[in-house]
Design a protein around this motif. Structure first.
Motif, PDB file in Angstrom:
ATOM      1  N   MET A   1      45.378  -2.574  69.457  1.00  0.00           N
ATOM      2  CA  MET A   1      44.376  -2.233  67.865  1.00  0.00           C
ATOM      3  C   MET A   1      43.593  -1.555  68.393  1.00  0.00           C
ATOM      4  N   ILE A   2      42.638  -0.157  67.241  1.00  0.00           N
ATOM      5  CA  ILE A   2      41.037   0.211  67.618  1.00  0.00           C
ATOM      6  C   ILE A   2      40.423  -0.326  66.410  1.00  0.00           C
ATOM      7  N   ARG A   3      39.328  -0.995  67.770  1.00  0.00           N
ATOM      8  CA  ARG A   3      37.811  -0.980  66.488  1.00  0.00           C
ATOM      9  C   ARG A   3      37.799  -0.206  65.570  1.00  0.00           C
ATOM     10  N   SER A   4      38.020  -1.056  64.039  1.00  0.00           N
ATOM     11  CA  SER A   4      37.259  -0.100  63.169  1.00  0.00           C
ATOM     12  C   SER A   4      35.824  -1.281  61.701  1.00  0.00           C
ATOM     13  N   VAL A   5      34.840  -0.815  62.010  1.00  0.00           N
ATOM     14  CA  VAL A   5      34.027  -1.647  60.925  1.00  0.00           C
ATOM     15  C   VAL A   5      33.829  -1.269  60.296  1.00  0.00           C
ATOM     16  N   LEU A   6      34.922  -2.159  58.509  1.00  0.00           N
ATOM     17  CA  LEU A   6      34.627  -1.756  57.275  1.00  0.00           C
ATOM     18  C   LEU A   6      33.697  -2.124  56.305  1.00  0.00           C
ATOM     19  N   PRO A   7      33.279  -1.687  55.482  1.00  0.00           N
ATOM     20  CA  PRO A   7      32.921  -2.644  54.622  1.00  0.00           C
ATOM     21  C   PRO A   7      33.602  -4.233  53.975  1.00  0.00           C
ATOM     22  N   GLU A   8      32.515  -4.801  54.006  1.00  0.00           N
ATOM     23  CA  GLU A   8      33.079  -5.855  53.700  1.00  0.00           C
ATOM     24  C   GLU A   8      32.365  -6.430  52.156  1.00  0.00           C
ATOM     25  N   LEU A   9      33.621  -6.683  51.574  1.00  0.00           N
ATOM     26  CA  LEU A   9      33.417  -7.689  49.674  1.00  0.00           C
ATOM     27  C   LEU A   9      31.829  -8.185  49.917  1.00  0.00           C
TER      28      LEU A   9
ATOM     29  N   LEU B   1      21.911 -18.046  68.978  1.00  0.00           N
ATOM     30  CA  LEU B   1      23.374 -18.035  68.035  1.00  0.00           C
ATOM     31  C   LEU B   1      23.790 -17.374  67.204  1.00  0.00           C
ATOM     32  N   THR B   2      25.290 -16.774  67.493  1.00  0.00           N
ATOM     33  CA  THR B   2      25.442 -16.577  66.489  1.00  0.00           C
ATOM     34  C   THR B   2      27.201 -16.337  66.266  1.00  0.00           C
ATOM     35  N   ALA B   3      27.588 -16.806  64.576  1.00  0.00           N
ATOM     36  CA  ALA B   3      28.707 -16.587  64.630  1.00  0.00           C
ATOM     37  C   ALA B   3      29.301 -15.945  63.473  1.00  0.00           C
ATOM     38  N   LEU B   4      30.666 -15.150  63.376  1.00  0.00           N
ATOM     39  CA  LEU B   4      31.031 -14.316  62.778  1.00  0.00           C
ATOM     40  C   LEU B   4      30.120 -13.390  62.389  1.00  0.00           C
ATOM     41  N   PHE B   5      28.892 -12.700  63.005  1.00  0.00           N
ATOM     42  CA  PHE B   5      27.934 -11.607  62.430  1.00  0.00           C
ATOM     43  C   PHE B   5      28.455 -10.586  63.361  1.00  0.00           C
ATOM     44  N   LEU B   6      28.193 -10.435  64.816  1.00  0.00           N
ATOM     45  CA  LEU B   6      28.451  -9.127  64.794  1.00  0.00           C
ATOM     46  C   LEU B   6      29.551  -8.190  65.078  1.00  0.00           C
ATOM     47  N   HIS B   7      30.430  -9.002  64.401  1.00  0.00           N
ATOM     48  CA  HIS B   7      31.670  -7.641  64.153  1.00  0.00           C
ATOM     49  C   HIS B   7      31.261  -7.228  63.330  1.00  0.00           C
ATOM     50  N   HIS B   8      29.788  -6.583  62.199  1.00  0.00           N
ATOM     51  CA  HIS B   8      29.512  -5.966  61.828  1.00  0.00           C
ATOM     52  C   HIS B   8      29.099  -4.925  61.825  1.00  0.00           C
ATOM     53  N   PHE B   9      28.595  -4.867  63.351  1.00  0.00           N
ATOM     54  CA  PHE B   9      27.748  -3.813  63.668  1.00  0.00           C
ATOM     55  C   PHE B   9      28.986  -2.770  64.123  1.00  0.00           C
ATOM     56  N   LYS B  10      28.573  -1.760  64.818  1.00  0.00           N
ATOM     57  CA  LYS B  10      28.860  -0.973  66.092  1.00  0.00           C
ATOM     58  C   LYS B  10      27.612   0.143  66.182  1.00  0.00           C
ATOM     59  N   GLY B  11      28.302   0.692  67.272  1.00  0.00           N
ATOM     60  CA  GLY B  11      27.479   1.599  68.003  1.00  0.00           C
ATOM     61  C   GLY B  11      26.711   1.598  68.895  1.00  0.00           C
ATOM     62  N   GLN B  12      24.929   2.559  67.939  1.00  0.00           N
ATOM     63  CA  GLN B  12      23.935   1.845  68.405  1.00  0.00           C
ATOM     64  C   GLN B  12      23.104   0.665  67.797  1.00  0.00           C
ATOM     65  N   ASP B  13      23.714   0.386  66.122  1.00  0.00           N
ATOM     66  CA  ASP B  13      22.890  -0.605  65.844  1.00  0.00           C
ATOM     67  C   ASP B  13      23.947  -1.860  66.639  1.00  0.00           C
TER      68      ASP B  13
ATOM     69  N   VAL C   1      40.804  -9.813  56.672  1.00  0.00           N
ATOM     70  CA  VAL C   1      41.460  -8.788  57.293  1.00  0.00           C
ATOM     71  C   VAL C   1      40.152  -7.891  58.151  1.00  0.00           C
ATOM     72  N   SER C   2      39.405  -7.467  57.171  1.00  0.00           N
ATOM     73  CA  SER C   2      38.654  -6.142  57.937  1.00  0.00           C
ATOM     74  C   SER C   2      37.775  -6.672  59.066  1.00  0.00           C
ATOM     75  N   SER C   3      36.985  -8.352  58.926  1.00  0.00           N
ATOM     76  CA  SER C   3      36.599  -9.124  60.198  1.00  0.00           C
ATOM     77  C   SER C   3      37.327  -8.813  61.467  1.00  0.00           C
ATOM     78  N   VAL C   4      38.522  -9.151  61.177  1.00  0.00           N
ATOM     79  CA  VAL C   4      39.449  -8.581  62.355  1.00  0.00           C
ATOM     80  C   VAL C   4      39.383  -7.294  63.176  1.00  0.00           C
ATOM     81  N   VAL C   5      39.831  -6.424  62.403  1.00  0.00           N
ATOM     82  CA  VAL C   5      39.595  -5.523  62.157  1.00  0.00           C
ATOM     83  C   VAL C   5      38.796  -4.669  63.096  1.00  0.00           C
ATOM     84  N   ALA C   6      37.485  -5.363  62.835  1.00  0.00           N
ATOM     85  CA  ALA C   6      36.303  -5.229  63.620  1.00  0.00           C
ATOM     86  C   ALA C   6      35.313  -5.979  64.679  1.00  0.00           C
TER      87      ALA C   6
END
Length: 237
Positions: free
Chosen positions: A1-9, A130-142, A189-194
């Protein structure tokens, strides 16, 4: 599964929106299902910190209740902690602040954007981040900038993130069965993809030779990353 960061509602709702408040309560149940708190405890134990942390930072802290549950575990062995909760909104209630104070912990909320914090100056160094369910919102240089800032401003780090695999993907589509509203169902769903798998975070961690790094799956649906800076030669037993 390719990682894809999508907007979360949830990220685009006003914090006072009743739908957002309901979704944040859903997240507390999701933390229970993902066993986030026991996973954090286990990772902290394996860090073998040389001394009790006095300055702790949580990234993406939300309402602060997850760290409050952790604080209740460590309050006696970690006295007088100064805890900083970083989030773009101040969602920490007076009741939660009072609960920290009752444990002897000083809590402050750093209301700021994470990228502004990462790319700006920050005078304090933390013993533990510490962090939980947070880093997956970001990709690349961010994401790279956030990890670089954590590495330069802390001595140890633990992150619990969604695991990007088939089992987590299936589970994310069943969140409605535990009462998740439409925002939570979509964002799960978006979180798992990211999410993360393999050594994706390790590869982005700066100066890995100066750190003891562990990256693995934590049952059932969590991707766990931890890092502790090597002690200076003079401090080693």
């Amino acid at each position: 599964m390719i990682r894809s960061v999508l907007p979360e509602l949830l990220d685009h709702l006003d914090p006072d929106d009743p739908v957002a408040q309901r979704s944040r309560r859903d997240l507390q149940r999701i933390h229970l299902i993902m066993r986030t708190l026991p996973t954090l405890r286990g990772a902290i134990a394996r860090l073998s910190l040389p001394s009790p942390p006095r300055h702790i930072l949580e990234l993406g802290a939300g309402d602060g209740t997850l760290l409050l549950r952790l604080a209740r575990t460590y309050a006696h062995s970690w006295p007088g902690v100064e805890l900083t909760l970083l989030d773009q909104h101040d969602l920490v209630s007076a009741q939660t602040r009072d609960a920290y104070r009752a444990l002897g912990w000083q809590v402050s909320v750093l209301k700021t954007d994470i990228l502004g914090w990462a790319r700006g100056s920050w005078p304090r160094r933390h013993d533990l981040c510490l962090t939980a369910l947070f880093l997956h919102h970001f990709k690349g240089q961010d994401l790279a900038d956030i990890l670089s800032a954590v590495a330069s401003r802390s001595s140890a780090f633990v992150a619990c993130e969604p695991r990007r695999d088939q089992w987590s993907h299936i589970a994310s589509r069943l969140v409605g069965l535990v009462g998740g509203n439409h925002v939570t169902r979509s964002d799960a769903v978006s979180s798992v993809v990211a999410g993360f798998t393999g050594e994706e975070l390790s590869r982005q961690w700066p100066d890995s030779r100066s750190w003891i790094i562990d990256e693995t799956r934590a049952f059932p649906f969590t991707h766990l990353f931890s890092a502790r800076a090597h002690a200076p030669a003079g401090d080693r037993a």
